[in-house]
Write a protein that holds these residues in place. Structure first.
Motif, PDB file in Angstrom:
ATOM      1  N   GLY A  25      -1.199   6.905 -10.045  1.00  0.00           N
ATOM      2  CA  GLY A  25      -0.043   7.741 -10.288  1.00  0.00           C
ATOM      3  C   GLY A  25       0.357   8.582  -9.090  1.00  0.00           C
ATOM      4  N   ASP A  26      -0.431   8.596  -8.016  1.00  0.00           N
ATOM      5  CA  ASP A  26      -0.012   9.322  -6.822  1.00  0.00           C
ATOM      6  C   ASP A  26       1.208   8.672  -6.216  1.00  0.00           C
ATOM      7  OD1 ASP A  26      -2.158  10.903  -7.181  1.00  0.00           O
ATOM      8  OD2 ASP A  26      -3.236  10.314  -5.361  1.00  0.00           O
ATOM      9  N   ARG A  27       2.097   9.488  -5.689  1.00  0.00           N
ATOM     10  CA  ARG A  27       3.241   8.916  -4.979  1.00  0.00           C
ATOM     11  C   ARG A  27       2.765   8.363  -3.643  1.00  0.00           C
ATOM     12  NH1 ARG A  27       8.464   8.749  -5.181  1.00  0.00           N
ATOM     13  NH2 ARG A  27       8.538  10.050  -7.034  1.00  0.00           N
ATOM     14  N   PRO A  28       3.049   7.063  -3.358  1.00  0.00           N
ATOM     15  CA  PRO A  28       2.585   6.465  -2.106  1.00  0.00           C
ATOM     16  C   PRO A  28       3.183   7.173  -0.904  1.00  0.00           C
ATOM     17  CG  PRO A  28       3.334   4.806  -3.659  1.00  0.00           C
ATOM     18  CD  PRO A  28       3.748   6.130  -4.214  1.00  0.00           C
ATOM     19  N   GLY A  29       2.492   7.050   0.189  1.00  0.00           N
ATOM     20  CA  GLY A  29       2.991   7.610   1.447  1.00  0.00           C
ATOM     21  C   GLY A  29       2.593   9.027   1.621  1.00  0.00           C
ATOM     22  N   GLU A  79       0.808  -1.219   0.000  1.00  0.00           N
ATOM     23  CA  GLU A  79       0.000   0.000   0.000  1.00  0.00           C
ATOM     24  C   GLU A  79       0.835   1.260   0.000  1.00  0.00           C
ATOM     25  OE1 GLU A  79      -3.773   1.848   2.560  1.00  0.00           O
ATOM     26  OE2 GLU A  79      -2.767  -0.003   3.171  1.00  0.00           O
ATOM     27  N   THR A  80       2.005   1.213   0.624  1.00  0.00           N
ATOM     28  CA  THR A  80       2.871   2.389   0.682  1.00  0.00           C
ATOM     29  C   THR A  80       3.868   2.441  -0.469  1.00  0.00           C
ATOM     30  OG1 THR A  80       4.450   1.242   2.120  1.00  0.00           O
ATOM     31  CG2 THR A  80       2.679   2.489   3.187  1.00  0.00           C
ATOM     32  N   VAL A  87       8.649  -9.557   3.070  1.00  0.00           N
ATOM     33  CA  VAL A  87       9.652  -8.564   3.431  1.00  0.00           C
ATOM     34  C   VAL A  87       9.059  -7.565   4.410  1.00  0.00           C
ATOM     35  CG1 VAL A  87      11.221  -6.809   2.515  1.00  0.00           C
ATOM     36  CG2 VAL A  87      10.697  -8.845   1.165  1.00  0.00           C
ATOM     37  N   SER A  88       9.853  -7.157   5.385  1.00  0.00           N
ATOM     38  CA  SER A  88       9.412  -6.151   6.342  1.00  0.00           C
ATOM     39  C   SER A  88       9.257  -4.804   5.645  1.00  0.00           C
ATOM     40  CB  SER A  88      10.422  -6.026   7.487  1.00  0.00           C
ATOM     41  OG  SER A  88      11.692  -5.630   6.982  1.00  0.00           O
ATOM     42  N   PRO A  89       8.380  -3.949   6.160  1.00  0.00           N
ATOM     43  CA  PRO A  89       8.129  -2.650   5.499  1.00  0.00           C
ATOM     44  C   PRO A  89       9.379  -1.791   5.440  1.00  0.00           C
ATOM     45  CG  PRO A  89       6.409  -3.158   7.089  1.00  0.00           C
ATOM     46  CD  PRO A  89       7.503  -4.164   7.309  1.00  0.00           C
ATOM     47  N   HIS A 142      -0.523  -2.644  -5.160  1.00  0.00           N
ATOM     48  CA  HIS A 142      -1.686  -2.385  -4.315  1.00  0.00           C
ATOM     49  C   HIS A 142      -2.512  -1.270  -4.963  1.00  0.00           C
ATOM     50  CE1 HIS A 142      -4.047  -1.054  -0.844  1.00  0.00           C
ATOM     51  NE2 HIS A 142      -3.789  -2.229  -0.303  1.00  0.00           N
ATOM     52  N   PRO A 143      -3.850  -1.335  -4.864  1.00  0.00           N
ATOM     53  CA  PRO A 143      -4.680  -0.286  -5.473  1.00  0.00           C
ATOM     54  C   PRO A 143      -4.336   1.117  -5.015  1.00  0.00           C
ATOM     55  CG  PRO A 143      -6.027  -2.145  -4.821  1.00  0.00           C
ATOM     56  CD  PRO A 143      -4.658  -2.420  -4.288  1.00  0.00           C
TER      57      PRO A 143
END
Length: 397
Positions: free
Chosen positions: A393-397, A223-224, A305-307, A333-334
């Motif tokens: 297209g948004d940058r995650p986080g 998700e991130t 894998v850990s975040p 992730h969506p």
């Protein structure tokens, strides 16, 4: 992240790592708690190398760094391996090159300083020769070289005879060429690669008994936007009778991204060693039987894998042999859909990408690349995030 077809190396995560505390990987497969001893060389990595995330391969050093923080789940004849035993198995520390490397690292001496200390004692041994010894490419044999070994034991504060006793039989004279497996890997990875450092003495012979026919990588982005997991299915063929195992190396670019769970669904996990200093995971998977020459087997494994704090931006696999077929899939992730994805290849690690071509995102939020008659080299998928306030297209986080 990256992996290879004769080892499996996987790189994942981006720059700006946080250096999070390592966690021990836990093997869910109940058979993984009773593996056989590992061989005394590796690549994710499978027989192909997989990169996922932004950071490049680690800087090469003449003397490999010690891997003091080895974390693992493994056992030898039913008993859990200690960290030191795992470290010795992973680096070949029970061999002359391995013990020499460990002693150099423990004393913090460069090859230049060691060469100078030998010269002060009247023994001239070049840095190049010392490097060749500690990499296992040659060994001391002449009288002057054996005298240097005795003095090295004093300089490195080793017990008398501890290095000399590890020397193998005298090698035949004349020009020699490196083994096919090593030479092919060096052409793709270059000298002092992360894979070579992770495997130590095993790099020279790793996976010589098998070759990959087909590889299928599935990469999952969370998700991130950071790597959440990798699963690989590898179809191997035996080059000679008796092949019964393969080694895979997965290397992560970000220290915060570490393996937290390992599952082997085809094969039996015999070693899972995480070398925090190299950000690499070494897996040894046994086939469960000895193969006849040209016989095939399937190895499948998955690593969670850990975040990480840095979004992943690419995944690469390096192959030192021709693959009949290579399928690479990346699922997003969506909430972390990329604005653009493209495929590319490199002749070798570190070369500029070529053949760059855009690939579409499917309704299942994945992209894939299917390559038939896949040539040796580095095969990757990269993606970019936009900067909009919401949506694809948004940058995650």
């Amino acid at each position: 992240m990256s992996s290879d077809t004769q080892t499996d190396e996987a790189h994942a995560t981006g720059p700006g790592s946080t250096g999070a505390q390592a966690k021990d990987p836990r093997a869910k497969d109940p058979r993984a708690t009773d593996p056989r001893a590992t061989e005394a060389r590796a690549t994710p990595a499978p027989h192909a190398e997989a990169h996922a995330t932004p950071a490049p391969h680690a800087e090469a050093h003449a003397t490999p760094a010690p891997h003091a923080e080895a974390h693992a789940t493994a056992a030898r004849t039913g008993e859990a391996l200690t960290t030191s035993a795992l470290h010795a198995a992973a680096t070949g520390a029970d061999t002359f090159p391995g013990v020499l490397r460990e002693a150099l690292n423990r004393r913090g001496l460069s090859l230049e300083r060691v060469s100078e200390r030998l010269r002060v004692r009247g023994i001239t041994i070049s840095q190049a020769t010392l490097s060749s010894w500690q990499r296992g490419r040659s060994q001391p044999e002449r009288a002057r070289s054996l005298q240097a070994v005795d003095v090295l034991e004093e300089i490195l504060e080793l017990p008398a005879g501890s290095l000399r006793s590890l020397l193998g039989p005298r090698r035949p004279r004349g020009r020699t060429t490196p083994p096919d497996a090593e030479g092919a890997a060096l052409q793709i990875l270059g000298e002092d690669s992360v894979v070579e450092k992770a495997l130590g003495a095993r790099f020279r012979h790793f996976n010589q008994e098998t070759s990959s026919l087909m590889v299928h990588d599935i990469v999952r982005v969370g998700e991130t936007g950071t790597l959440s997991g990798i699963s690989t299915t590898n179809v191997l063929r035996a080059k000679r009778a008796g092949a019964d195992r393969a080694i895979f190396v997965l290397s992560f670019d970000d220290e915060a991204a570490e393996p937290v769970d390992i599952r082997v669904t085809c094969g039996r996990l015999a070693e899972a060693t995480y070398l925090k200093g190299l950000k690499s995971l070494v897996l040894e998977i046994h086939f469960g039987r000895e193969l006849a020459k040209l016989d095939t087997t399937v190895v499948s494994y998955a690593v969670e894998v850990s975040p990480s704090e840095t979004p992943a931006t690419h995944y690469e696999r390096w192959s030192r042999t021709n693959l009949h077929e290579y399928l690479q899939q990346v699922f997003f992730h969506p909430a972390a859909l990329p604005a653009d994805c493209h495929r590319y290849v490199r002749e070798k690690v570190g070369d500029p990408p070529r053949g760059r071509r855009r690939i579409p995102l499917s309704d299942a939020h994945d992209v894939h690349v299917l390559t038939s008659r896949c040539k040796p080299g580095v095969h990757g998928v990269a993606w970019e995030y936009g900067t909009g306030p919401s949506g694809t297209g948004d940058r995650p986080g």
